[in-house]
Structure formats: structure tokens, C-alpha cells
Design a protein around this motif. Structure first.
Motif, PDB file in Angstrom:
ATOM      1  N   ALA A  47       0.825  -1.213   0.000  1.00  0.00           N
ATOM      2  CA  ALA A  47       0.000   0.000   0.000  1.00  0.00           C
ATOM      3  C   ALA A  47       0.864   1.270   0.000  1.00  0.00           C
ATOM      4  O   ALA A  47       0.517   2.253  -0.660  1.00  0.00           O
ATOM      5  CB  ALA A  47      -0.933  -0.005   1.208  1.00  0.00           C
ATOM      6  N   ILE A  48       1.969   1.240   0.724  1.00  0.00           N
ATOM      7  CA  ILE A  48       2.826   2.442   0.811  1.00  0.00           C
ATOM      8  C   ILE A  48       3.391   2.823  -0.568  1.00  0.00           C
ATOM      9  O   ILE A  48       3.240   3.978  -0.990  1.00  0.00           O
ATOM     10  CB  ILE A  48       3.952   2.251   1.862  1.00  0.00           C
ATOM     11  N   PRO A  49       4.026   1.871  -1.302  1.00  0.00           N
ATOM     12  CA  PRO A  49       4.487   2.269  -2.645  1.00  0.00           C
ATOM     13  C   PRO A  49       3.352   2.683  -3.569  1.00  0.00           C
ATOM     14  O   PRO A  49       3.545   3.567  -4.422  1.00  0.00           O
ATOM     15  CB  PRO A  49       5.216   1.027  -3.173  1.00  0.00           C
ATOM     16  N   ARG A  50       2.160   2.117  -3.393  1.00  0.00           N
ATOM     17  CA  ARG A  50       1.032   2.543  -4.234  1.00  0.00           C
ATOM     18  C   ARG A  50       0.656   3.993  -3.927  1.00  0.00           C
ATOM     19  O   ARG A  50       0.411   4.787  -4.840  1.00  0.00           O
ATOM     20  CB  ARG A  50      -0.176   1.623  -4.014  1.00  0.00           C
ATOM     21  N   MET A  51       0.601   4.313  -2.635  1.00  0.00           N
ATOM     22  CA  MET A  51       0.362   5.715  -2.266  1.00  0.00           C
ATOM     23  C   MET A  51       1.468   6.604  -2.854  1.00  0.00           C
ATOM     24  O   MET A  51       1.206   7.702  -3.340  1.00  0.00           O
ATOM     25  CB  MET A  51       0.333   5.896  -0.741  1.00  0.00           C
ATOM     26  N   LEU A  92      -7.306   5.751  -0.154  1.00  0.00           N
ATOM     27  CA  LEU A  92      -6.268   4.742   0.048  1.00  0.00           C
ATOM     28  C   LEU A  92      -5.645   4.908   1.434  1.00  0.00           C
ATOM     29  O   LEU A  92      -5.417   3.929   2.153  1.00  0.00           O
ATOM     30  CB  LEU A  92      -5.207   4.864  -1.055  1.00  0.00           C
ATOM     31  N   TYR A  93      -5.407   6.163   1.819  1.00  0.00           N
ATOM     32  CA  TYR A  93      -4.857   6.430   3.155  1.00  0.00           C
ATOM     33  C   TYR A  93      -5.788   5.895   4.245  1.00  0.00           C
ATOM     34  O   TYR A  93      -5.343   5.253   5.196  1.00  0.00           O
ATOM     35  CB  TYR A  93      -4.610   7.928   3.337  1.00  0.00           C
ATOM     36  N   ALA A 148       2.387   6.997   5.863  1.00  0.00           N
ATOM     37  CA  ALA A 148       1.157   7.112   5.065  1.00  0.00           C
ATOM     38  C   ALA A 148       0.565   8.510   5.206  1.00  0.00           C
ATOM     39  O   ALA A 148       0.137   9.130   4.228  1.00  0.00           O
ATOM     40  CB  ALA A 148       0.157   6.047   5.498  1.00  0.00           C
ATOM     41  N   LYS A 149       0.563   9.018   6.447  1.00  0.00           N
ATOM     42  CA  LYS A 149       0.030  10.369   6.684  1.00  0.00           C
ATOM     43  C   LYS A 149       0.866  11.407   5.938  1.00  0.00           C
ATOM     44  O   LYS A 149       0.323  12.347   5.350  1.00  0.00           O
ATOM     45  CB  LYS A 149       0.023  10.672   8.191  1.00  0.00           C
ATOM     46  N   ASN A 150       2.192  11.245   5.958  1.00  0.00           N
ATOM     47  CA  ASN A 150       3.056  12.183   5.226  1.00  0.00           C
ATOM     48  C   ASN A 150       2.749  12.172   3.734  1.00  0.00           C
ATOM     49  O   ASN A 150       2.708  13.227   3.096  1.00  0.00           O
ATOM     50  CB  ASN A 150       4.534  11.841   5.449  1.00  0.00           C
TER      51      ASN A 150
END
Lengths: 238, 238
Positions: free
Chosen positions: A123-127, A163-164, A192-194
Motif C-alpha cells: 500500500a505504501i508504494p502505491r500511495m 487509500l490512506y 502514510a500520513k506524510n
């Protein structure tokens, strides 16, 4: 003749300002990409390079601020030129902030530890990709003075927020299931918040680009879909 | 005579701009205070009032942006006046952000739940007081054009960062000891982070006030003591 000379010196300075903003944006883009990579690969060397690179963004911010003040004082610009100059100052502020978030993500890369669930690491790389394309496209919109593209960037922000939201719920659930993941997941929560915040700044920049090009404000019903502040029980609410 | 008239109209507009910034600052101050109170007392009505009040800050931000553009275009200000005008734009951006953080804190007030350790509920209002005094004092510095006071506000930021670090470690420890507190503590983590970020924006404003008054940059060795991104095990590192 003398007048021509003055106008062209002004144009030169204005172009120098625009170029500086785009170069600053390029570094910010690169730092977002490398910060996310450093998190995904737990690459300490890459994280350190990203952290160090932020100083260059801050230098640009200072230079742009000085150039704007100089242009306003000496050139007394009007209309679209004035909007470009004030807009450059606003965009530089957003980029400086984006640089700080990228730096913060890189700092956390080294602290995540190994006890984090692998799904979240998708999920992080997708964000990261979503955010990166927003920043890239808003810089293109600025470069091409393309107001429609700016609107289109702004309209992508709710998908990032959604997504977040789902990453936030997921991370809380993992922490509850396995308390050994709490420290790592907390860092991922902030990462994720950043990223979500970088999306907000890309949206700010889109609004500024629109104002520069059109001379009016983008309609204000800015979409917003980060609802994590209202989550009180992820296991039920998800 | 005609010239006098023009100058005084300019002075009037410049004063209107300064007043707007200070009023915007006053609302931001009030919203920080009520957001923290809403968290401490779990006061849903107060939280809702705080959330709604943020729209007023956004209106001021728009008005200031318009007034700045107008003043730059029509009045072609110089030197200290120009610094006041560009400074007002920067400070309005910081206040708008601060308003967003206060709103976000208020939103979380209703989601914390009851399963959070009572000790942390002392640390949050303490952070709130520190932040509030920074914002209040930087607005006083702006109002009195007091550069020394601005430096003094900037120098208080590391103490806030240190308090944030200890709150961060504490919250991680609680979550590990009792997974039922995870959701509530996560909201408190973000509330603490929001307060720490408000401190950063107060510091930005202090630097802007210094620049307005002195015409040069505050020395750049800005103190920074938020090291939570490097925490990998709170139970050991504390």
C-alpha cells in the motif's frame, strides 16, 4: 531602446524564477521517489542520501523568496506577471513542505524494523506512486500553464485520501493482532500520513497554478476524503 | 495634496491588511485552545464548534491573499512596506495550516474513546499550553514589530519537540502494554504530532516577523529536536 532593455531584463529574471521553481520541484519529486524506495527496500544509504538532499530544496526556497522580493521591489509587475511571481512564492512554500515530508519518510525508513505485515508494504508504494504522479503533473501544468490539468490533479486527491483511510484501518488492525508490530506500524502510519499530506500540497499547488493561468480561483468545493480522524474502532468500522 | 491622499489610502489598506492577519491569528489561537479542551474534556459540542470555526480562518486567508495581490499591483510598495505585505501572505499561509491542525485535533476529540491512559491526558494539555503561548507571542511580536521576541519564540520550539518525543515514546509503550488502547493512543499520537507541527508553523511565523522587522534573515541554525522518526524501540530507548 532603453525601455526594451528593461523589459527584457525583467523577462529574464521572471524566466529565472520559473526555472528555479521547476528545478526545486524536480528535486522534491526525486526525494519523494527515493524516500518511498528507501522504506520499501529498507535501504539506509538511500534514506541518508534523501535526507541530505533536502538541504538543496531549502536553498532553492531561500533563493526564490529573495528573487520574488527583488522582482516585486524593482520591477513592479502587473497582471499575469504578478500572479506568476506571487504564485512562485506560494508554490515554493508547498515544495519546501513536501521536501520536509519526504525527508521525514526517509528518516523513518531506518526505524521500521522487520515485524511489519507485508501487505502494508504494497500500500505504501502505491500511495507513493499516486502522490508522485500528482506532483509531477502539477509541475507539468505549471510549466505548460495548463489550468485544466491543474483541475485534474486536484480531482485525484480524494482517491489518495481513500487509500490512506484503508491503510490507516489496516495498520490499526495489525497492531491489535500483534503488539510486536506496534512500533513499525506506527512509523508506517506516519509515513502514510506524510504521503497523504504531500497530496494536499500538490492540491494547493494545483490551485495556485490555476490562479496563475486564469486569474481567478478554482471553484472551492475541494474534494476531501481523509476520514481517519473519525475512526474509533477499525475492526468494526472497516 | 493629491499625493498625500494616495499615501494615506495606501496606509489605510496596509493597516487593514495587518489587522486582518492579527484577527486571523486570534481565531487560530482560540481554535487551538478549544480543540485541546475538546480533547481533554471529550466535549463533542466544543469539538464541533471548533471544526466549524475553521471556515472563518479560510475566509480570512482568501481575503488576505486578494488584498496582498491588490496592494502589490496598485501600490507598488517598497522596503519595509513590501516586507509587511509579502510577510502577511506567508503568515496567513502558516495560520491557515495551524487552523487545519486545530480542526484535525478537534475531529479526533470524538474518536479517542475511553481506554487511554490518564497520564497522557496531562501531556497533551501541556503541549497545548506551550504551543498556544508560542502562537500568542509571535502574534504579539508581529503586532509590536519586536524581532527579539520573535527569536525568543523560535528558541522555544526544541522544548516542545522534546515533550513530543516523550509523549510519543509513552504512547507506544501504553499500546504495547494494552492493545485495547491502540486506537485511542493512535489518535493521541496524531494530536501530539499536530501540536508539534503547530509549533513548527509558529517558528516559521517568528522567522517571517524577524524578516519583516529587520529586513534580514534570522540566523539559520534553527533548533530541531523532534527525533521520534528514529525511535525503533520505545521500551529500550526511553
Amino acid at each position: 531602446m532603453a525601455d526594451n532593455h528593461i523589459v527584457s531584463a525583467f523577462d529574464q529574471e521572471l524566466n529565472a524564477l520559473k526555472t528555479k521553481v521547476l528545478r526545486m520541484g524536480g528535486i522534491a519529486e526525486a526525494n519523494i521517489a527515493s524516500a518511498v524506495q528507501a522504506v520499501v527496500r529498507r535501504d539506509r544509504a538511500l534514506a541518508d542520501r534523501t535526507i541530505n538532499s533536502d538541504a538543496r530544496i531549502d536553498v532553492f526556497d531561500g533563493e526564490i523568496s529573495d528573487l520574488v522580493t527583488r522582482l516585486l521591489a524593482l520591477r513592479q509587475p502587473m497582471a499575469v506577471d504578478l500572479r506568476h511571481i506571487v504564485g512562485a512564492l506560494k508554490i515554493a512554500t508547498d515544495l519546501e513542505r513536501i521536501g520536509d515530508y519526504a525527508k521525514n519518510i526517509a528518516k523513518r525508513a531506518n526505524s521500521i524494523g522487520i515485524a511489519v505485515p507485508v501487505q502494508t508494504m504494497h500500500a505504501i508504494p502505491r500511495m507513493g506512486e499516486m502522490v508522485l504522479s500528482m506532483v509531477k503533473d502539477v509541475l507539468d501544468a505549471l510549466s505548460n500553464e495548463d489550468a485544466d490539468r491543474a483541475v485534474e490533479v486536484r480531482d485525484r486527491d480524494p482517491a489518495l485520501d481513500e487509500l490512506y483511510n484503508s491503510v490507516f484501518r489496516e495498520l490499526l488492525t495489525y497492531m491489535m493482532e500483534d503488539p510486536r508490530t506496534i512500533t513499525g506500524c506506527t512509523h508506517l502510519l506516519f509515513i502514510a500520513k506524510n504521503l497523504e499530506r504531500i497530496g494536499d500540497h500538490a492540491t494547493n499547488m494545483a490551485e495556485t497554478v490555476y490562479f496563475i493561468v486564469r486569474g481567478s480561483r478554482m471553484q472551492s468545493d475541494r474534494p476531501k476524503a481523509d476520514i481517519t480522524s473519525q475512526i474509533s474502532d477499525p475492526t468494526v468500522a472497516a
